[in-house]
Design a protein around this motif. Structure first.
Motif, short mmCIF file in Angstrom:
data_model
loop_
_atom_site.label_atom_id
_atom_site.label_comp_id
_atom_site.label_asym_id
_atom_site.label_seq_id
_atom_site.Cartn_x
_atom_site.Cartn_y
_atom_site.Cartn_z
N GLY A 126 115.62 106.29 16.84
CA GLY A 126 114.58 106.71 15.91
C GLY A 126 114.45 105.88 14.65
N ASP A 127 115.53 105.47 14.07
CA ASP A 127 115.47 104.71 12.82
C ASP A 127 115.67 103.21 13.07
N CYS A 128 115.45 102.77 14.30
CA CYS A 128 115.61 101.36 14.70
C CYS A 128 117.04 100.85 14.51
N ALA A 129 118.01 101.73 14.62
CA ALA A 129 119.40 101.34 14.47
C ALA A 129 119.96 100.73 15.75
N ALA A 130 119.30 100.99 16.88
CA ALA A 130 119.76 100.47 18.17
C ALA A 130 118.58 100.39 19.12
N ALA A 131 118.70 99.50 20.09
CA ALA A 131 117.63 99.35 21.08
C ALA A 131 118.21 98.87 22.39
N THR A 132 117.54 99.24 23.48
CA THR A 132 117.87 98.70 24.80
C THR A 132 116.58 98.23 25.45
N LEU A 133 116.67 97.12 26.16
CA LEU A 133 115.55 96.56 26.91
C LEU A 133 115.99 96.51 28.37
N TRP A 134 115.32 97.27 29.20
CA TRP A 134 115.66 97.39 30.62
C TRP A 134 114.59 96.72 31.44
N ARG A 135 114.99 95.97 32.43
CA ARG A 135 114.04 95.39 33.38
C ARG A 135 114.09 96.17 34.69
N ALA A 136 112.92 96.55 35.15
CA ALA A 136 112.80 97.35 36.37
C ALA A 136 113.16 96.53 37.60
N PRO A 137 113.47 97.20 38.70
CA PRO A 137 113.77 96.48 39.94
C PRO A 137 112.67 95.45 40.27
N GLY A 138 113.14 94.26 40.64
CA GLY A 138 112.22 93.17 40.96
C GLY A 138 111.80 92.32 39.77
N HIS A 139 112.24 92.69 38.57
CA HIS A 139 111.85 91.96 37.37
C HIS A 139 113.06 91.41 36.60
N GLY A 140 114.21 91.34 37.23
CA GLY A 140 115.43 90.94 36.54
C GLY A 140 115.41 89.51 36.05
N LYS A 141 114.96 88.62 36.90
CA LYS A 141 114.95 87.20 36.53
C LYS A 141 113.63 86.85 35.86
N THR A 142 113.70 85.88 34.95
CA THR A 142 112.49 85.38 34.31
C THR A 142 111.89 84.32 35.23
N SER A 143 110.67 84.52 35.63
CA SER A 143 110.04 83.60 36.57
C SER A 143 109.66 82.29 35.87
N PRO A 144 109.60 81.19 36.63
CA PRO A 144 109.14 79.93 36.04
C PRO A 144 107.74 80.06 35.43
N LEU A 145 106.88 80.86 36.05
CA LEU A 145 105.53 81.06 35.51
C LEU A 145 105.60 81.72 34.13
N ASP A 146 106.46 82.73 34.00
CA ASP A 146 106.64 83.37 32.69
C ASP A 146 107.13 82.37 31.65
N MET A 147 108.04 81.50 32.06
CA MET A 147 108.56 80.48 31.13
C MET A 147 107.44 79.54 30.68
N VAL A 148 106.60 79.12 31.62
CA VAL A 148 105.50 78.21 31.28
C VAL A 148 104.50 78.92 30.37
N MET A 149 104.18 80.17 30.69
CA MET A 149 103.22 80.92 29.88
C MET A 149 103.73 81.18 28.46
N GLN A 150 105.04 81.21 28.30
CA GLN A 150 105.65 81.45 27.00
C GLN A 150 106.23 80.18 26.37
N ALA A 151 105.84 79.02 26.89
CA ALA A 151 106.44 77.75 26.45
C ALA A 151 106.36 77.56 24.94
N TRP A 152 105.19 77.73 24.35
CA TRP A 152 105.06 77.50 22.92
C TRP A 152 105.85 78.53 22.10
N PRO A 153 105.72 79.83 22.37
CA PRO A 153 106.55 80.78 21.61
C PRO A 153 108.05 80.55 21.81
N LEU A 154 108.45 80.17 23.02
CA LEU A 154 109.87 79.87 23.25
C LEU A 154 110.30 78.66 22.44
#
Length: 171
Positions: A47-75
């Motif tokens: 509630g007070d942003c003291a902790a967070a978890t980021l979960w990836r659903a089944p089938g989304h564990g790995k970052t795809s090469p397409l995601d990497m390319v699409m995020q190239a500039w922000p990365l």
């Protein structure tokens, strides 16, 4: 908060060896991860942003090469000259990622000011409770040996230990 939680993490220290650069770049990196994981799973925030978890659903564990390319500039903006070391860590994680359907606890962090007060445990447990009905295994990795007892207390067991190539951290 996640940048503070991971300020001394061995993987982050490998990616950003200079503490000042790490402090500058980690907020950008975690902002990207926070946004990206919104589309691939579950984000939980105390509630007070003291902790967070980021979960990836089944089938989304790995970052795809397409995601990497699409995020190239922000990365690039987040990583700068550390892109090579970050890719080394990312590729090592992908190489050891289990096969099959599973939930992936991608990021779990707790503000250092409240560590040891149960906030981190509560947010991880909240995620475990939300996905329990799926009956699927849950996977995470950590480069911080101090976290092993924390995760064991939540029912996790270590299945493998490995080292990132080129002098990287041990997971």
């Amino acid at each position: 908060m996640l940048a503070r939680a991971f300020a001394d993490d061995p993987a982050m220290a490998y990616i950003f060896p200079d503490p000042a650069e790490r402090a500058c770049r980690l907020p950008r990196l975690f902002a990207l991860l926070f946004d990206a994981d919104a589309y691939s799973g579950l984000r939980l925030i105390a509630g007070d942003c003291a902790a967070a978890t980021l979960w990836r659903a089944p089938g989304h564990g790995k970052t795809s090469p397409l995601d990497m390319v699409m995020q190239a500039w922000p990365l690039w903006r987040a990583l700068g000259g550390a892109v090579g070391r970050a890719l080394t860590v990312s590729n090592a994680i992908d190489a050891h990622f289990p096969s099959g359907k599973l939930w992936y606890l991608h990021v779990a962090g707790c503000d250092p000011a409240v560590q040891g007060k149960g906030v981190g445990r509560a947010i991880v447990q909240a995620g475990l409770d939300r996905i329990a009905g799926d009956g699927l295994p849950i996977y995470l990795e950590t480069a911080n040996e101090r976290n092993l007892g924390f995760y064991a207390g939540l029912g996790f067991t270590m299945t493998e230990a490995w080292q990132v190539p080129r002098g990287g951290p041990r997971f």
